[in-house]
Design an enzyme around this catalytic site. Structure first.
Site, short mmCIF file in Angstrom:
data_model
loop_
_atom_site.label_atom_id
_atom_site.label_comp_id
_atom_site.label_asym_id
_atom_site.label_seq_id
_atom_site.Cartn_x
_atom_site.Cartn_y
_atom_site.Cartn_z
N THR C 479 10.25 7.27 -3.63
CA THR C 479 9.75 6.44 -2.54
C THR C 479 9.30 5.08 -3.01
OG1 THR C 479 7.81 7.79 -2.97
CG2 THR C 479 9.05 8.29 -1.00
N GLY C 520 2.31 8.29 2.45
CA GLY C 520 2.02 8.11 1.03
C GLY C 520 1.52 6.73 0.66
N LEU C 638 5.30 -3.55 1.54
CA LEU C 638 4.76 -3.77 0.18
C LEU C 638 5.84 -4.23 -0.79
CD1 LEU C 638 2.38 -0.70 -0.23
CD2 LEU C 638 1.71 -3.11 -0.08
N ASN C 639 7.04 -3.68 -0.63
CA ASN C 639 8.13 -4.03 -1.54
C ASN C 639 9.42 -4.03 -0.73
OD1 ASN C 639 10.41 -3.76 -3.31
ND2 ASN C 639 8.98 -3.29 -4.98
N LYS C 641 12.37 -4.39 -1.46
CA LYS C 641 13.53 -3.70 -2.04
C LYS C 641 13.42 -2.17 -1.87
CE LYS C 641 15.27 -5.44 -5.91
NZ LYS C 641 15.64 -5.70 -7.33
N THR C 642 12.28 -1.63 -2.27
CA THR C 642 12.16 -0.17 -2.20
C THR C 642 12.03 0.29 -0.75
OG1 THR C 642 9.78 -0.32 -2.58
CG2 THR C 642 11.17 0.05 -4.51
N GLN C 646 14.40 2.98 1.28
CA GLN C 646 13.90 4.13 2.04
C GLN C 646 14.55 4.15 3.43
OE1 GLN C 646 10.21 6.06 1.69
NE2 GLN C 646 11.83 6.54 0.28
N GLU C 713 10.25 8.04 6.73
CA GLU C 713 10.85 8.91 7.74
C GLU C 713 11.54 8.10 8.84
OE1 GLU C 713 10.07 12.10 7.02
OE2 GLU C 713 8.02 12.20 6.29
#
Lengths: 168, 315, 754
Positions: C479, C520, C638-639, C641-642, C646, C713
């Protein structure tokens, strides 16, 4: 059975149970755990390594049958300090999430580009008489033996395309 | 896996002799199917004779056709310039099956001898006449779509999973073997596989210890060639149905215990029937259940589309 | 924090002085993952060579083990132990909590002779090598008294009842509203059992150091795993050190532990050496949880202008005989569209199938497959564009509880998505566009997923080198947790990313809720921010109180942190120099975060839209996703790219749900047909065309102090419906029984005379 396999450039002699697969020899005997066991039946590609430069599923191969072969695993491509261009591209393009399929994807991608270079056709090749041109569709078809359940598929295509472009 | 002994064969004659004389011996070539099944103890060889390094991996010109060594990998055959140029249906079929990694390892001979992907064959807690003759067939009343509609029996409704074999049957290929007695046999590939009948565990007409050494392609037939395959996933999935056309010869995959040469359809087509009529005639005796009934219209439509595609290319 | 309103005050994350927050930096642990040097549980090197455990699954779905014969297995080469219910070491009864505050109770393995689902672990073989262990496992002879499996979901639908403790939710009078609506729709959809198919099968490695059990496993939540193992072993919770540093995919399926962990720990204790136990791919299908099947009845009653007057989703689903899980496929709809008369609820039936449980976007993933297709069908009935229909039903406040939305940019997601995708090129009449052999269609769907904030703790340390270490009992299942924690730390302490270390996945670190439910990053990150703020304060006080610091005597509140330098205006020194001199052993601060009570005054969700172009081969019924776009609004990112990964990953899960994923039950045996990755088909690379996710600018200051929300999700909510709607637009066939495989689509094509 005494078996000698050159792994990542180093000759390694192992006394192996004939039942030991190349995958388990790498992971449990040589502690090269970068090669992953995702299905153990050739259905996911996480165990992809290069044998004599050709990508195969290490899970469906007996280690004793590789006596004298040269095996390159993910650890042999690069290290965290000195990444292989494909490893760097996966990092840059975020072509992974959980990371478990990643070594197999990267080894597969390296082997796949060699296959394209050698002119090997794929299911995406419209005219198998002609040499394939590596586009997105070709990459996707040729990388379909590597499942990524996190589904980093678009990022994987981008990473491979970037390496292919840099190489050409 | 059950324990076994392993040896690497260096001589063809010796390999077949040993295979016929050693109890529980099996040949190991690419291993992509055999090891898969050994891990589940569906295959339980006591001795493996690794024939992968026998000098049987060449692809050679032969009498206007090609002689493909049994140890030539699927990738090697699919990529061979002569195959691509003169037998494109074979390349198309090979690359529509499995994955790049598997094709790099799997051999020509092994591909022909691969076993069914029937889920009840793979689930060793269920009765299967292939695994245990006489145990019964869980697939008969089961919930799989991937079952046979042609040539099946009450003992087995499994299908042969190969794509490559379908193209080879359409091309009229022969199989060449070495028998334990040291003889070379050559016969049409169409005659290699058996229908299940009451003995679905016996899948080919090979005698114990006999090794496939080559597949021989006749000169390319006149006319177009095409391989079409329908499946759930865009890649890396077995066929619901597949069709190989090579000139006037037609073979079907995913429908029977063996690659199915569609002689009725070929004849009807030659007599001027439409592709739909021809395939309808071929499938007239198809035996279907609720889940696999779709294979009849699927195959008929796929065939019509394939014929049209070839005609379009010719035009 | 006592109030949501406190979050309005600026903090380092919201101020984002260095711009690290949101930046698409490469993954913190990326160099290890791409070189294969990140050790997953089975790969950790124990202090001495491990023994190998292999589990045996039951061959019946219900009944009891009548006889056990392990003689041959015991005598097999290399075998160290063979356990069944007859000789497994004693474990406290299921659910026992010796410690009342344990987050999980005892989960005994090989508990009894009772079999409650097919593939239930019923024996363990431990041997010196994996080859010997698996060979011996095939020699364990079990005979059964088999019951008749009660597994036929469709046959048992009439017996389904209210899930325990739940009521249907009705607002207004649904029946009356539906009856008086001029345009109505009443259709039923079904979704199949799905399997998580994480690439890493569940695996555990355990050894003992005296009375302490060291256990590496692959799990999404650390504390329940630690507590559950301790309770199962009957030892103090502190006597279990549970680690889960790298996790090869979770998706909800590793939200709990399985018998691999218990058996590895028990066997390691019994044998006095490390033991590792992994599920095989085949065992994963039955031995771990799955997403249960659903049947969903959707009724929509609309005015002629498209405004919904009555709206209902009722979901029927199933769970394990001993379970309580409900696939809440109706819940998401409660916040989605306005309608005065509303009825939602669930019916649950217990079956002799393996455990049902959460799988990526539980509820939404299944529920949007019905409602978002129903909206497409309704739009067609009304002659309205599907995007416009949704916009016309945009509620001003949460339609169920009247609470204001903390942030809601659904309409913007719809409009901008439509524009970016070229939605205006869609022809409302199906079957109009051909490209070679393909019929081409466009479809769309809305996405929604709730947002949660759970209590969490975190610690931050700075050492004499100026290195910041974040420690948290959190997990990263792919994640991006490692990375976003590093970003929060770097931004909060004003240091470069390169000097931040992140340690997670360890039960001895401050507890965090783990990865799941897309809570998370918000939960763990909020605690990290709190810890960072506390460390800032401690550093500021250290500097201003140290006579040797240029900052001495200054106001701690005025200390700034940037580029590894602490300063008050032009008085400055490096953080490393300060700590080295004034606190050579380093400084540590802890922080925690919990949801304030007034959070509940807002309806907080994440939103999105999906647009999809498919090709349908009218000859075969095969479908190919040609391109897909998702536009999402999920708070501050926050990021980039990640987060994008997701979202695109979730979208691809939607493609799988629409096209290939489903596991059939053999009612005679109570087992699933798909027992490996060749039978259960997850999407492969070739199934996915051009696919992109866009994240809209958003800050949701009612969600948490950082204004972020989850994305894990959301991408999977609605994505499959967009594919299904595109299929309809391509060829005019609606398949309401997922997945839309060629056999089903072909039947529809033939029925239409195509």
């Amino acid at each position: 059975m005494l078996t000698t396999i050159t792994v990542n450039g180093e000759a390694r002699s192992l006394d192996l149970d004939p039942r030991t697969t190349l995958l388990d020899a790498l992971r449990e005997h040589l502690l090269l755990t970068g090669t992953k066991k995702g299905c153990d039946h050739g259905q996911c590609g996480a165990c992809t390594v290069l044998v004599n430069g050709v990508r195969i599923n290490a899970c469906l191969s007996l280690a004793v049958a590789h006596d004298g072969d040269e095996v390159t695993t993910i650890e042999g491509l690069g290290t965290p300090e000195h990444l292989h261009p494909m490893q760097q591209a996966f990092l840059t393009h975020d072509a992974y999430q959980c990371g478990y399929c990643t070594p197999g994807q990267i080894c597969s991608a390296v082997g796949m580009l060699r296959e394209v270079e050698a002119g090997l056709p794929s299911h995406a090749t419209r005219d198998v008489r002609a040499d394939a041109v590596l586009d997105g569709e070709e990459i996707r078809e040729r990388m379909s033996g590597n499942i990524c359940r996190c589904s980093a598929y678009p990022q994987i295509v981008a990473a491979i395309a970037a390496v292919a472009e840099a190489e050409s | 896996m059950r324990p076994f002994t392993y040896e690497r064969a260096t001589d063809l004659g010796q390999a077949v002799r040993e295979a016929s004389q050693t109890p529980g011996a099996r040949f190991l070539a690419g291993g992509t199917n055999l090891l898969d099944l050994m891990k589940l103890e569906i295959e339980r060889p006591q001795h493996l004779i690794d024939v992968s390094r026998l000098p049987l991996a060449g692809v050679e010109d032969a009498d206007g056709g090609l002689r493909i060594g049994a140890m030539a990998t699927n990738s090697q055959v699919a990529g061979d310039r002569r195959v691509r140029e003169h037998y494109p249906v074979l390349t198309q079929a090979i690359v529509s099956g499995a994955s790049g990694q598997l094709r790099n390892k799997a051999t020509t001979g092994g591909n022909l001898l691969q076993r069914t992907r029937c889920p009840y064959f793979y689930d060793t807690t269920k009765p299967c006449n292939k695994r245990t003759p006489g145990a019964g067939c869980a697939a008969l009343e089961g919930v799989s779509r991937e079952t046979a509609i042609l040539g099946a029996s009450t003992a087995c409704i499994a299908v042969h999973p190969s794509d490559m074999a379908v193209a080879l049957v359409a091309l009229g290929a022969d199989v060449e073997t070495q028998t334990p007695a040291g003889d070379t046999r050559r016969f049409p590939l169409m005659e290699l596989h058996r229908l299940p009948g009451e003995t679905p565990h016996i899948e080919t007409h090979l005698i114990p210890g006999e090794l496939i050494t080559a597949v021989v392609l006749p000169p390319p037939p006149p006319g177009g060639q095409i391989y079409r395959k329908a499946r759930d996933r865009a890649s890396y999935a077995t066929a619901h149905a597949s069709i190989a056309i090579a000139g006037g010869q037609v073979a079907l995959g995913g429908l029977a215990h063996k690659p199915w040469r569609a002689v009725t359809a070929e004849a009807a087509l030659a007599a001027g029937a439409s592709p739909t009529e021809a395939m309808t005639a071929e499938l007239a005796d198809a035996s279907v259940g609720e889940l696999n009934a779709f294979k009849v219209p699927l195959t008929t439509r796929l065939f019509a589309a394939a014929v049209q595609e070839i005609s379009g290319e010719a035009a | 924090m006592s109030s949501v309103h406190d979050w309005a005050a600026p903090n380092p994350v919201t101020t984002n002085r260095s711009g690290l927050i949101g930046k698409g930096v490469d993954r913190y642990e990326g160099p290890l993952k791409v070189t294969g040097t990140a050790p997953y549980a089975y790969e950790v090197r124990p202090p001495s060579p491990p023994a190998y455990g292999v589990m045996v699954g039951s061959a019946i779905a219900t009944g009891r083990i009548a006889a056990v014969d392990t003689a041959e297995a015991q005598a097999a080469p290399g075998v160290l132990a063979v356990w069944t219910h007859l000789n497994v070491p004693p474990q406290p009864p299921r659910g026992t909590k010796a410690h009342p505050r344990s987050t999980a109770g005892s989960r005994p393995a090989l508990e009894s002779d009772r079999v409650t689902h097919w593939g239930q672990p019923v024996a363990l073989v431990v041997a010196d090598t994996w080859e010997n262990a698996i060979a011996a496992s095939a020699l364990v002879r079990l005979s059964y008294e088999a019951g008749t499996p009660d597994v036929d979901f469709s046959a048992r639908l009439p017996d389904a009842g209210q899930p325990p403790g739940e009521q249907d939710v009705e607002i207004g009078d649904f029946d009356a509203g539906f009856a008086t609506s001029p345009v109505t729709l009443d259709e039923t959809w079904s979704t199949p059992i799905q399997n998580h198919c994480q690439m890493e099968p569940c695996a555990s490695l355990a050894w003992w150091e005296g009375d302490k059990c060291i256990a590496h496993t692959s799990v999404q939540m650390v504390k329940p795993a630690q507590h559950g193992l301790a309770e199962t072993l009957g030892i103090d919770r502190d006597a279990v050190h549970l680690l889960t540093r790298y996790i090869g995919g979770g998706f909800g399926g590793k939200g709990q532990t399985y018998d691999d962990l218990t058996l590895a720990a028990l066997a390691a204790r019994a044998l006095g050496r490390p033991v590792k136990v992994a599920f095989s791919r085949q065992q994963m299908m039955h031995g771990t949880i799955h997403r249960p099947a659903t049947v969903q009845r959707v009724r929509l009653g609309a005015e002629k202008d498209g405004r919904l007057n009555a709206f209902s989703i009722m979901t029927w689903t199933h769970c394990h005989q001993d379970g309580t899980f409900t696939e809440h496929a109706s819940n998401f709809a409660r916040a989605l569209y306005a309608a005065p008369n509303r009825l939602t609820g669930h019916r649950l039936v217990k079956l002799d199938l393996p455990g049902a449980g959460p799988m990526r976007a539980p509820g939404e993933a299944s529920g949007t497959l019905s409602l978002e297709c129903a909206m497409d069908e309704l739009a067609e009935q009304l002659g309205l564009d599907p995007v416009e229909l949704r916009i016309r039903n945009e509620p001003a406040v949460d339609p169920e509880n009247g609470r204001p939305f903390s942030q809601r940019q659904l309409v913007r997601c719809l409009r901008e998505g439509a524009q970016m995708f070229g939605w205006d090129r869609r022809l409302p009449t199906p079957g109009q566009v051909r490209d070679g052999r393909w019929l081409v269609g466009l479809g769309m769907a809305a996405a929604i997923r709730g947002n949660f904030l759970l209590p969490a703790k975190c610690s931050f340390s700075v050492d004499a080198e100026g290195v910041i270490t974040v420690r948290q009992g959190m997990t990263d299942i792919g994640t991006g947790t490692y990375t976003v924690l590093a970003q929060i730390a770097a931004e909060t302490l004003g240091v470069p990313l390169g000097v931040v270390k992140v340690e997670i996945g360890d039960s001895e670190l401050p507890p965090a809720p783990g990865s799941g439910g897309q809570f998370g990053a918000a939960s763990a990150g909020s605690a990290a921010l709190a810890a960072g703020m506390n460390l800032r304060r401690a550093i500021a006080e250290l500097a201003t109180g140290d006579p040797n610091s240029p900052l001495y005597g200054g106001d701690p509140e005025r200390v700034t942190f940037q580029d590894g330098v602490v300063a008050i205006e032009n008085r400055s020194e490096t953080l490393a120099a300060l700590v080295r001199r004034a606190a050579p052993d380093g400084l540590t601060a802890e922080g925690d975060s919990r949801p304030p009570p007034d959070m509940r005054e807002w309806s907080t969700q994440t939103y999105g839209s999906h647009f999809c172009e498919v090709g349908v081969d009218p000859v075969t019924g095969e479908v190919r996703v040609r391109r897909m776009l998702g536009v999402f609004a999920a708070g501050r990112i926050l990021n980039e790219k990640t987060a994008r990964s997701q979202l695109t990953g979730g979208m691809i899960w939607g493609v799988g749900s629409a096209l290939t994923e489903g596991n059939a039950v053999d009612p005679r045996h109570g087992s699933l047909i798909g027992q490996d990755l060749a039978q259960y088909l997850v999407p492969v690379q070739a199934d996915i065309g051009d696919l992109e996710a866009i994240m809209l600018d958003e800050v949701d200051d009612k969600a948490n102090p950082m204004g972020i929300k989850g994305v894990g999700e959301l991408g999977n909510s609605g994505a499959g419906a967009a594919v299904a709607n595109a299929i309809y637009n391509a060829c005019g066939v609606r398949v309401r029984d997922y997945p839309i495989t060629p056999d089903k689509l072909l039947a529809g094509l033939i029925a239409k005379g195509m």
